[in-house]
Design a protein around this motif. Structure first.
Motif, mmCIF file in Angstrom:
data_model
loop_
_atom_site.group_PDB
_atom_site.id
_atom_site.type_symbol
_atom_site.label_atom_id
_atom_site.label_comp_id
_atom_site.label_asym_id
_atom_site.label_seq_id
_atom_site.Cartn_x
_atom_site.Cartn_y
_atom_site.Cartn_z
ATOM 1 N N GLY A 1 0.818 -1.214 0.000
ATOM 2 C CA GLY A 1 0.000 0.000 0.000
ATOM 3 C C GLY A 1 0.849 1.260 0.000
ATOM 4 N N TRP A 2 1.919 1.256 0.782
ATOM 5 C CA TRP A 2 2.825 2.417 0.792
ATOM 6 C C TRP A 2 3.409 2.639 -0.594
ATOM 7 C CZ3 TRP A 2 6.339 1.191 5.611
ATOM 8 C CH2 TRP A 2 5.595 1.342 6.780
ATOM 9 N N ALA A 3 3.843 1.545 -1.234
ATOM 10 C CA ALA A 3 4.452 1.672 -2.555
ATOM 11 C C ALA A 3 3.441 2.184 -3.577
ATOM 12 C CB ALA A 3 5.018 0.319 -3.000
ATOM 13 N N ARG A 4 2.230 1.655 -3.524
ATOM 14 C CA ARG A 4 1.204 2.121 -4.474
ATOM 15 C C ARG A 4 0.875 3.589 -4.244
ATOM 16 N NH1 ARG A 4 -2.169 -3.395 -4.367
ATOM 17 N NH2 ARG A 4 -1.030 -4.381 -6.071
ATOM 18 N N ALA A 5 0.841 4.005 -2.981
ATOM 19 C CA ALA A 5 0.578 5.415 -2.673
ATOM 20 C C ALA A 5 1.716 6.288 -3.197
ATOM 21 C CB ALA A 5 0.387 5.605 -1.171
ATOM 22 N N ALA A 6 2.955 5.825 -3.025
ATOM 23 C CA ALA A 6 4.105 6.600 -3.516
ATOM 24 C C ALA A 6 4.050 6.745 -5.029
ATOM 25 C CB ALA A 6 5.411 5.940 -3.094
ATOM 26 N N LEU A 7 3.588 5.691 -5.715
ATOM 27 C CA LEU A 7 3.526 5.744 -7.175
ATOM 28 C C LEU A 7 2.416 6.639 -7.699
ATOM 29 C CD1 LEU A 7 4.376 2.048 -8.035
ATOM 30 C CD2 LEU A 7 5.778 4.072 -8.484
ATOM 31 N N GLN A 8 1.576 7.153 -6.828
ATOM 32 C CA GLN A 8 0.562 8.132 -7.247
ATOM 33 C C GLN A 8 1.187 9.500 -7.478
ATOM 34 O OE1 GLN A 8 -2.559 7.125 -8.101
ATOM 35 N NE2 GLN A 8 -1.567 5.163 -7.667
ATOM 36 N N ASP A 9 2.359 9.716 -6.884
ATOM 37 C CA ASP A 9 3.096 10.963 -7.107
ATOM 38 C C ASP A 9 3.692 10.886 -8.513
ATOM 39 O OD1 ASP A 9 5.196 12.858 -7.339
ATOM 40 O OD2 ASP A 9 5.557 12.816 -5.181
ATOM 41 N N PRO A 10 3.354 11.823 -9.398
ATOM 42 C CA PRO A 10 3.837 11.745 -10.782
ATOM 43 C C PRO A 10 5.359 11.739 -10.891
ATOM 44 C CG PRO A 10 2.244 13.544 -10.520
ATOM 45 C CD PRO A 10 2.471 12.953 -9.170
ATOM 46 N N VAL A 11 6.042 12.443 -10.000
ATOM 47 C CA VAL A 11 7.507 12.480 -10.056
ATOM 48 C C VAL A 11 8.075 11.101 -9.742
ATOM 49 C CG1 VAL A 11 9.583 13.494 -9.032
ATOM 50 C CG2 VAL A 11 7.587 14.937 -9.502
ATOM 51 N N VAL A 12 7.529 10.465 -8.708
ATOM 52 C CA VAL A 12 7.992 9.126 -8.323
ATOM 53 C C VAL A 12 7.644 8.126 -9.419
ATOM 54 C CG1 VAL A 12 7.735 7.248 -6.644
ATOM 55 C CG2 VAL A 12 7.834 9.624 -5.858
ATOM 56 N N LYS A 13 6.433 8.199 -9.922
ATOM 57 C CA LYS A 13 5.982 7.266 -10.949
ATOM 58 C C LYS A 13 6.845 7.375 -12.195
ATOM 59 C CE LYS A 13 1.869 5.676 -13.337
ATOM 60 N NZ LYS A 13 0.430 5.832 -13.471
ATOM 61 N N ASP A 14 7.161 8.611 -12.603
ATOM 62 C CA ASP A 14 7.979 8.830 -13.786
ATOM 63 C C ASP A 14 9.403 8.316 -13.568
ATOM 64 O OD1 ASP A 14 8.336 9.870 -16.434
ATOM 65 O OD2 ASP A 14 9.553 11.461 -15.512
ATOM 66 N N ALA A 15 9.936 8.546 -12.378
ATOM 67 C CA ALA A 15 11.305 8.108 -12.087
ATOM 68 C C ALA A 15 11.392 6.591 -11.983
ATOM 69 C CB ALA A 15 11.798 8.745 -10.789
ATOM 70 N N ALA A 16 10.359 5.978 -11.443
ATOM 71 C CA ALA A 16 10.390 4.532 -11.211
ATOM 72 C C ALA A 16 10.104 3.730 -12.463
ATOM 73 C CB ALA A 16 9.381 4.155 -10.125
ATOM 74 N N GLY A 17 9.252 4.267 -13.317
ATOM 75 C CA GLY A 17 8.787 3.442 -14.422
ATOM 76 C C GLY A 17 7.971 2.298 -13.825
ATOM 77 N N ARG A 18 7.611 1.366 -14.587
ATOM 78 C CA ARG A 18 6.910 0.189 -14.063
ATOM 79 C C ARG A 18 7.544 -1.014 -14.727
ATOM 80 N NH1 ARG A 18 3.049 0.496 -9.853
ATOM 81 N NH2 ARG A 18 2.114 -1.362 -10.691
ATOM 82 N N ARG A 19 8.331 -1.743 -13.979
ATOM 83 C CA ARG A 19 8.915 -2.928 -14.580
ATOM 84 C C ARG A 19 8.491 -4.134 -13.771
ATOM 85 N NH1 ARG A 19 14.610 -4.923 -12.993
ATOM 86 N NH2 ARG A 19 14.560 -4.146 -10.885
ATOM 87 N N ALA A 20 8.246 -5.188 -14.450
ATOM 88 C CA ALA A 20 7.873 -6.438 -13.799
ATOM 89 C C ALA A 20 8.743 -7.541 -14.375
ATOM 90 C CB ALA A 20 6.403 -6.751 -14.039
ATOM 91 N N GLU A 21 9.034 -8.523 -13.563
ATOM 92 C CA GLU A 21 9.803 -9.673 -14.014
ATOM 93 C C GLU A 21 8.936 -10.893 -13.803
ATOM 94 O OE1 GLU A 21 13.514 -12.168 -12.306
ATOM 95 O OE2 GLU A 21 13.852 -10.030 -12.569
#
Length: 185
Positions: free
Chosen positions: A146-166
């Motif tokens: 939940g913390w991670a999903r909340a952090a990814l709502q921030d556009p700056v964090v989301k843009d920096a993180a990208g979304r990668r899955a393995e």
């Protein structure tokens, strides 16, 4: 060679069969980076009790003796360990993964306390709503996600993180060659 030169009494206990090779290795590991006199201090501190301790108990005793022998080295090693802190993800079975954080102990306790608080609050809320209560460990994991999903709502964090899955898929050779139709894992 270090065992022979700097820890002759530990070698003597090992040769006599009073301690195991693992016990001797623990003491050897504890004196890495220490001067010979400091290594002798560690050896003297653990020698009398080494045969009566389990390997983990001896590891703790030897580590404490090494810190007492060379507190400055302990501080340098701690600073190096802090500089090398990290988080890794490892795939495990059944579509799951482990998230492992190597951080200073106080920071780990802080994160765990916060996760535990969130988990307990979620448990109370589920109970109050008449919903089934999941195990506290699962609620801690849910809080972290939940913390991670909340952090990814921030556009700056989301843009920096990208979304990668393995995703790992295991298929037998016969199926890959079209000779069988076995399920993948």
């Amino acid at each position: 060679s270090r065992l022979v030169e700097d820890l002759p009494q530990v070698l003597g206990l090992l040769d006599a069969g009073d301690i195991s090779g693992r016990h001797a290795q623990v003491v050897l590991d504890a004196v890495v980076g220490l001067e010979p006199a400091e290594a002798a201090f560690v050896e003297a501190a653990v020698l009398g009790k080494a045969a009566d301790l389990t390997v983990p108990q001896l590891r703790r005793a030897a580590a404490a003796a090494a810190i007492a022998a060379a507190p400055q080295l302990a501080a340098v090693r701690h600073e190096k360990a802090v500089a090398e802190r990290h988080v890794v993800v490892r795939a495990v079975e059944d579509g799951m993964a482990e998230l492992v954080a190597t951080v200073p102990a106080a920071d780990a306790q802080c994160v765990f306390a916060a996760l535990d608080g969130c988990a307990k609050a979620a448990g109370r809320a589920a109970k109050a709503a008449g919903e089934p209560e999941s195990p506290v460990g699962a609620r801690r994991a849910d809080a972290l996600v939940g913390w991670a999903r909340a952090a990814l709502q921030d556009p700056v964090v989301k843009d920096a993180a990208g979304r990668r899955a393995e995703v790992q898929v295991v298929v037998d050779l016969a199926t890959l060659l079209g000779m069988a139709d076995n399920p993948a894992e």
